[in-house]
Design an enzyme around this catalytic site. Structure first.
Site, PDB file in Angstrom:
ATOM      1  N   THR A 144       0.820  -1.211   0.000  1.00 13.36           N
ATOM      2  CA  THR A 144       0.000   0.000   0.000  1.00 13.36           C
ATOM      3  C   THR A 144       0.853   1.260   0.000  1.00 13.36           C
ATOM      4  O   THR A 144       1.999   1.241   0.468  1.00 13.36           O
ATOM      5  CB  THR A 144      -0.891  -0.020   1.267  1.00 13.36           C
ATOM      6  OG1 THR A 144      -1.530   1.245   1.422  1.00 13.36           O
ATOM      7  CG2 THR A 144      -0.087  -0.283   2.542  1.00 13.36           C
ATOM      8  N   ASP A 145       0.270   2.363  -0.449  1.00 14.05           N
ATOM      9  CA  ASP A 145       0.967   3.658  -0.362  1.00 14.05           C
ATOM     10  C   ASP A 145       0.996   4.183   1.077  1.00 14.05           C
ATOM     11  O   ASP A 145       1.737   5.129   1.376  1.00 14.05           O
ATOM     12  CB  ASP A 145       0.321   4.694  -1.300  1.00 14.05           C
ATOM     13  CG  ASP A 145      -1.145   4.976  -1.001  1.00 14.05           C
ATOM     14  OD1 ASP A 145      -1.731   4.322  -0.107  1.00 14.05           O
ATOM     15  OD2 ASP A 145      -1.721   5.857  -1.666  1.00 14.05           O
ATOM     16  N   GLU A 146       0.198   3.585   1.968  1.00 16.94           N
ATOM     17  CA  GLU A 146       0.139   4.100   3.349  1.00 16.94           C
ATOM     18  C   GLU A 146       1.454   3.915   4.098  1.00 16.94           C
ATOM     19  O   GLU A 146       1.673   4.545   5.124  1.00 16.94           O
ATOM     20  CB  GLU A 146      -1.008   3.436   4.120  1.00 16.94           C
ATOM     21  CG  GLU A 146      -2.345   3.726   3.487  1.00 16.94           C
ATOM     22  CD  GLU A 146      -3.534   3.563   4.424  1.00 16.94           C
ATOM     23  OE1 GLU A 146      -3.344   3.377   5.625  1.00 16.94           O
ATOM     24  OE2 GLU A 146      -4.667   3.621   3.903  1.00 16.94           O
ATOM     25  N   TYR A 173      -2.055  -0.543  10.955  1.00 12.35           N
ATOM     26  CA  TYR A 173      -2.161  -1.231   9.661  1.00 12.35           C
ATOM     27  C   TYR A 173      -0.941  -0.939   8.799  1.00 12.35           C
ATOM     28  O   TYR A 173      -0.258  -1.854   8.320  1.00 12.35           O
ATOM     29  CB  TYR A 173      -3.449  -0.797   8.929  1.00 12.35           C
ATOM     30  CG  TYR A 173      -3.428  -1.103   7.445  1.00 12.35           C
ATOM     31  CD1 TYR A 173      -3.494  -2.422   6.985  1.00 12.35           C
ATOM     32  CD2 TYR A 173      -3.316  -0.088   6.490  1.00 12.35           C
ATOM     33  CE1 TYR A 173      -3.449  -2.716   5.621  1.00 12.35           C
ATOM     34  CE2 TYR A 173      -3.269  -0.364   5.132  1.00 12.35           C
ATOM     35  CZ  TYR A 173      -3.343  -1.680   4.700  1.00 12.35           C
ATOM     36  OH  TYR A 173      -3.299  -1.965   3.353  1.00 12.35           O
ATOM     37  N   LYS A 231       2.144  -3.349   7.346  1.00 13.91           N
ATOM     38  CA  LYS A 231       2.422  -3.508   5.911  1.00 13.91           C
ATOM     39  C   LYS A 231       3.874  -3.091   5.623  1.00 13.91           C
ATOM     40  O   LYS A 231       4.562  -3.721   4.823  1.00 13.91           O
ATOM     41  CB  LYS A 231       1.447  -2.677   5.064  1.00 13.91           C
ATOM     42  CG  LYS A 231       0.016  -3.167   5.063  1.00 13.91           C
ATOM     43  CD  LYS A 231      -0.190  -4.545   4.462  1.00 13.91           C
ATOM     44  CE  LYS A 231      -0.012  -4.593   2.978  1.00 13.91           C
ATOM     45  NZ  LYS A 231      -0.384  -5.933   2.418  1.00 13.91           N
TER      46      LYS A 231
HETATM   47  P1  NAD Z   1      -9.707  -7.400   2.017  1.00 12.14           P
HETATM   48  O1  NAD Z   1      -9.722  -7.086   3.467  1.00 12.14           O
HETATM   49  O2  NAD Z   1     -10.901  -7.108   1.189  1.00 12.14           O
HETATM   50  O3  NAD Z   1      -9.362  -8.943   1.801  1.00 12.14           O
HETATM   51  C1  NAD Z   1      -8.362  -9.605   2.521  1.00 12.14           C
HETATM   52  C2  NAD Z   1      -8.456 -11.085   2.232  1.00 12.14           C
HETATM   53  O4  NAD Z   1      -7.395 -11.736   2.955  1.00 12.14           O
HETATM   54  C3  NAD Z   1      -9.760 -11.732   2.707  1.00 12.14           C
HETATM   55  O5  NAD Z   1     -10.253 -12.609   1.724  1.00 12.14           O
HETATM   56  C4  NAD Z   1      -9.364 -12.483   3.953  1.00 12.14           C
HETATM   57  O6  NAD Z   1     -10.172 -13.618   4.214  1.00 12.14           O
HETATM   58  C5  NAD Z   1      -7.930 -12.863   3.636  1.00 12.14           C
HETATM   59  N1  NAD Z   1      -7.141 -13.083   4.841  1.00 12.14           N
HETATM   60  C6  NAD Z   1      -7.001 -12.256   5.909  1.00 12.14           C
HETATM   61  N2  NAD Z   1      -6.221 -12.816   6.850  1.00 12.14           N
HETATM   62  C7  NAD Z   1      -5.825 -14.014   6.355  1.00 12.14           C
HETATM   63  C8  NAD Z   1      -5.001 -15.060   6.860  1.00 12.14           C
HETATM   64  N3  NAD Z   1      -4.433 -14.977   8.064  1.00 12.14           N
HETATM   65  N4  NAD Z   1      -4.806 -16.150   6.080  1.00 12.14           N
HETATM   66  C9  NAD Z   1      -5.384 -16.250   4.868  1.00 12.14           C
HETATM   67  N5  NAD Z   1      -6.189 -15.294   4.356  1.00 12.14           N
HETATM   68  C10 NAD Z   1      -6.399 -14.192   5.083  1.00 12.14           C
HETATM   69  O7  NAD Z   1      -8.424  -6.645   1.433  1.00 12.14           O
HETATM   70  P2  NAD Z   1      -8.228  -5.911   0.042  1.00 12.14           P
HETATM   71  O8  NAD Z   1      -8.744  -4.529   0.132  1.00 12.14           O
HETATM   72  O9  NAD Z   1      -8.670  -6.801  -1.047  1.00 12.14           O
HETATM   73  O10 NAD Z   1      -6.624  -5.795   0.023  1.00 12.14           O
HETATM   74  C11 NAD Z   1      -5.834  -6.862  -0.478  1.00 12.14           C
HETATM   75  C12 NAD Z   1      -4.367  -6.492  -0.343  1.00 12.14           C
HETATM   76  O11 NAD Z   1      -4.095  -5.295  -1.065  1.00 12.14           O
HETATM   77  C13 NAD Z   1      -3.935  -6.217   1.109  1.00 12.14           C
HETATM   78  O12 NAD Z   1      -2.646  -6.748   1.275  1.00 12.14           O
HETATM   79  C14 NAD Z   1      -3.908  -4.702   1.210  1.00 12.14           C
HETATM   80  O13 NAD Z   1      -2.954  -4.286   2.150  1.00 12.14           O
HETATM   81  C15 NAD Z   1      -3.499  -4.326  -0.197  1.00 12.14           C
HETATM   82  N6  NAD Z   1      -3.978  -3.009  -0.672  1.00 12.14           N
HETATM   83  C16 NAD Z   1      -5.297  -2.674  -0.581  1.00 12.14           C
HETATM   84  C17 NAD Z   1      -5.726  -1.446  -1.086  1.00 12.14           C
HETATM   85  C18 NAD Z   1      -7.187  -1.047  -1.031  1.00 12.14           C
HETATM   86  O14 NAD Z   1      -7.498   0.098  -1.362  1.00 12.14           O
HETATM   87  N7  NAD Z   1      -8.097  -1.922  -0.663  1.00 12.14           N
HETATM   88  C19 NAD Z   1      -4.806  -0.578  -1.674  1.00 12.14           C
HETATM   89  C20 NAD Z   1      -3.456  -0.945  -1.730  1.00 12.14           C
HETATM   90  C21 NAD Z   1      -3.056  -2.179  -1.240  1.00 12.14           C
HETATM   91  O1  DAU Z   2      -4.198   3.907   0.398  1.00 12.55           O
HETATM   92  C1  DAU Z   2      -4.403   2.532   0.310  1.00 12.55           C
HETATM   93  C2  DAU Z   2      -5.240   2.060   1.469  1.00 12.55           C
HETATM   94  O2  DAU Z   2      -6.565   2.517   1.236  1.00 12.55           O
HETATM   95  C3  DAU Z   2      -5.221   0.543   1.640  1.00 12.55           C
HETATM   96  O3  DAU Z   2      -3.922   0.131   1.965  1.00 12.55           O
HETATM   97  C4  DAU Z   2      -6.183   0.114   2.751  1.00 12.55           C
HETATM   98  O4  DAU Z   2      -6.223  -1.298   2.838  1.00 12.55           O
HETATM   99  C5  DAU Z   2      -7.569   0.640   2.420  1.00 12.55           C
HETATM  100  O5  DAU Z   2      -8.458   0.327   3.471  1.00 12.55           O
HETATM  101  C6  DAU Z   2      -7.528   2.153   2.204  1.00 12.55           C
HETATM  102  O6  DAU Z   2      -7.260   2.845   3.437  1.00 12.55           O
HETATM  103  P1  DAU Z   2      -8.031   4.201   3.844  1.00 12.55           P
HETATM  104  O7  DAU Z   2      -7.964   4.372   5.298  1.00 12.55           O
HETATM  105  O8  DAU Z   2      -7.576   5.334   2.999  1.00 12.55           O
HETATM  106  O9  DAU Z   2      -9.517   3.800   3.342  1.00 12.55           O
HETATM  107  P2  DAU Z   2     -10.967   4.011   4.013  1.00 12.55           P
HETATM  108  O10 DAU Z   2     -11.963   3.603   2.985  1.00 12.55           O
HETATM  109  O11 DAU Z   2     -11.053   3.410   5.360  1.00 12.55           O
HETATM  110  O12 DAU Z   2     -11.036   5.591   4.187  1.00 12.55           O
HETATM  111  C7  DAU Z   2     -10.875   6.484   3.085  1.00 12.55           C
HETATM  112  C8  DAU Z   2     -10.927   7.896   3.631  1.00 12.55           C
HETATM  113  O13 DAU Z   2     -12.258   8.162   4.099  1.00 12.55           O
HETATM  114  C9  DAU Z   2     -10.028   8.136   4.829  1.00 12.55           C
HETATM  115  O14 DAU Z   2      -9.511   9.454   4.765  1.00 12.55           O
HETATM  116  C10 DAU Z   2     -10.963   8.005   6.040  1.00 12.55           C
HETATM  117  C11 DAU Z   2     -12.292   8.500   5.488  1.00 12.55           C
HETATM  118  N1  DAU Z   2     -13.512   7.868   6.073  1.00 12.55           N
HETATM  119  C12 DAU Z   2     -13.571   6.516   6.097  1.00 12.55           C
HETATM  120  C13 DAU Z   2     -14.684   5.874   6.619  1.00 12.55           C
HETATM  121  C14 DAU Z   2     -14.755   4.372   6.667  1.00 12.55           C
HETATM  122  C15 DAU Z   2     -14.549   8.649   6.524  1.00 12.55           C
HETATM  123  O15 DAU Z   2     -14.487   9.903   6.462  1.00 12.55           O
HETATM  124  N2  DAU Z   2     -15.657   8.023   7.031  1.00 12.55           N
HETATM  125  C16 DAU Z   2     -15.763   6.667   7.119  1.00 12.55           C
HETATM  126  O16 DAU Z   2     -16.794   6.160   7.623  1.00 12.55           O
END
Ligand code: NAD
Ligand code: DAU
Length: 354
Positions: free
Chosen positions: A137-139, A162, A166
């Site tokens: 992630t970019d975080e 988180y 990562k």
């Molecule tokens: P998600 O939470 O939707 O899915 C996570 C999946 O991992 C689920 O299917 C869960 O069952 C599985 N999992 C969790 N713990 C596990 C374990 N111990 N063993 C086996 N499986 C397990 O997540 P996502 O949003 O699809 O993100 C996927 C990946 O991409 C993550 O590594 C996250 O850090 C990264 N990522 C997400 C975003 C985003 O915006 N969602 C952006 C950048 C990177």
């Molecule tokens: O940047 C990549 C990341 O983006 C991934 O690594 C993470 O897995 C993914 O969850 C996401 O993280 P964020 O914290 O940015 O996403 P989230 O959807 O939780 O929140 C997006 C923005 O919205 C953040 O600034 C917090 C705000 N927010 C979020 C929720 C859930 C609100 O204002 N209200 C809310 O109820």
């Protein structure tokens, strides 16, 4: 060993039942009929096999219910299939949950990644090629001020449990490349949006609440900025980096699409008003207590992957967000099935006293 000899490659995808993993498998399984894909997922609250119904009987796809924190199970699975590659997405992914309870994040994101690296190290010790693609992630880079972008050489500065876990996993992957010669690539991507995202995340949460006439909880002043990327564009980037990325390199992936949270929520409201009619949904917007340690701004400089591998997002934000809102409105059963008793408890805990 499983009967997979007729396939060119055997690739493990961890977290394949989650949001990005499901979109990725739906994309890869049909695109590469000569590859065999094994989805390794322990099905936490975020894992949902119903996302994968259209491929569950495909000859080149199999599901293995395995917790990546269980080294014996991971190692046995590696021996069973003799993978030559892994795309690692399994993680605890929600920042707010990591603030409420970091332990699961340390376990899955750090120990789980370590277990996969160890299994990969054993595999290369036995001989043969193995590519480890770590999806991150970019975080990990922390928070930007009003200007500037995250590049591949931006120092790590994670602010939430988180992102700290990562970051730890990214460092382990780099160390295994440097120390043991593991063929590894890492991608650091910005915020994804699109189908199958669990409704704890901003966009599906807002769509669901707006549909139900519930408050739309915006953290702090709502002016935090995220760089949104349609999930399919992320999947294409993963495909490219997995196949053509240079070993030991990291690739930043982003949408060139910065938007303040409040503007995004207003846009979702306007789209829903247009599609569903009724009273303007903006009146449901409610400012609530900020997220502790809330990063102000993320923005990605994606020029390395663009120049090196020719990747560019194909979806404009206007197209992507319209598709996304429409998808959630058309998949109400999917959305409501996610929202089980467990989710309602989480929602109550997270939002009742804000
Ligand atoms: P998600 O939470 O939707 O899915 C996570 C999946 O991992 C689920 O299917 C869960 O069952 C599985 N999992 C969790 N713990 C596990 C374990 N111990 N063993 C086996 N499986 C397990 O997540 P996502 O949003 O699809 O993100 C996927 C990946 O991409 C993550 O590594 C996250 O850090 C990264 N990522 C997400 C975003 C985003 O915006 N969602 C952006 C950048 C990177
Ligand atoms: O940047 C990549 C990341 O983006 C991934 O690594 C993470 O897995 C993914 O969850 C996401 O993280 P964020 O914290 O940015 O996403 P989230 O959807 O939780 O929140 C997006 C923005 O919205 C953040 O600034 C917090 C705000 N927010 C979020 C929720 C859930 C609100 O204002 N209200 C809310 O109820």
């Amino acid at each position: 060993m499983a009967k997979t000899e007729k396939f060119e490659r055997k690739i493990a995808v961890t977290g394949g039942a989650g949001f990005i993993g499901s979109n990725l498998l739906l994309y890869l399984v049909s695109r590469y009929p000569r590859y065999f894909f094994v989805n390794i997922d322990c099905l936490t609250y975020a894992g949902n096999l119903s996302n994968l119904i259209s491929i569950e009987k495909a000859p080149n796809y199999r599901f293995e219910k395995i917790d990546i924190c269980d080294y014996a199970a991971v190692s046995a699975c590696f021996e069973k299939y003799d993978f030559d590659g892994l795309i690692h997405l399994a993680a605890e992914s929600h920042v707010d949950r990591s603030i409420a309870g970091p332990a699961e994040f340390v376990k899955t994101n750090v120990i789980g990644t370590f277990n996969l690296l160890e299994a990969a190290r054993q595999k290369i010790a036995r001989g043969g090629n193995f590519r480890f693609h770590h999806v991150s992630t970019d975080e990990v880079f922390g928070s930007l001020g009003e200007s500037g972008y995250f590049g591949e050489s931006t120092p790590y500065n994670p602010n939430s449990p988180y992102s700290a876990t990562k970051a730890g996993s990214d460092h382990l992957v780099r160390a295994y490349h440097k120390t043991y010669g593991l063929d590894a690539v890492t991608t650091n991507c910005s915020n994804n949006y699109g189908p199958y995202q669990f409704p704890e995340k901003l966009i599906p949460l807002m769509i669901r609440n707006a549909k139900a006439g519930l408050p739309l909880p915006v953290y702090g002043d709502g002016r935090n900025i995220r760089d949104w990327l349609y999930v399919e564009d992320h999947c294409r980037a993963i495909d490219l980096v997995f196949h053509r990325g240079k070993s030991g390199k990291t690739y930043n992936i982003g949408g060139h699409n910065e938007i303040e949270n409040i503007e995004l929520v207003r846009l979702v409201c306007r789209l829903m008003d247009e599609i569903l009619g009724g009273e303007p949904r903006e009146k449901l917007i409610t400012y609530v207590t900020d997220r502790p340690g809330h990063d102000r701004r993320y923005a990605i400089d994606a020029s390395f992957i663009e120049n090196e591998l020719g990747w560019k997002p194909q979806y404009s934000f206007e197209q992507g967000i319209r598709r996304t809102v429409t998808w959630y409105l058309e998949n109400e059963v999917w959305l409501e099935n996610c929202v089980s008793g467990q989710y309602l408890k989480y929602y109550e805990k997270m939002y009742s006293n804000r």
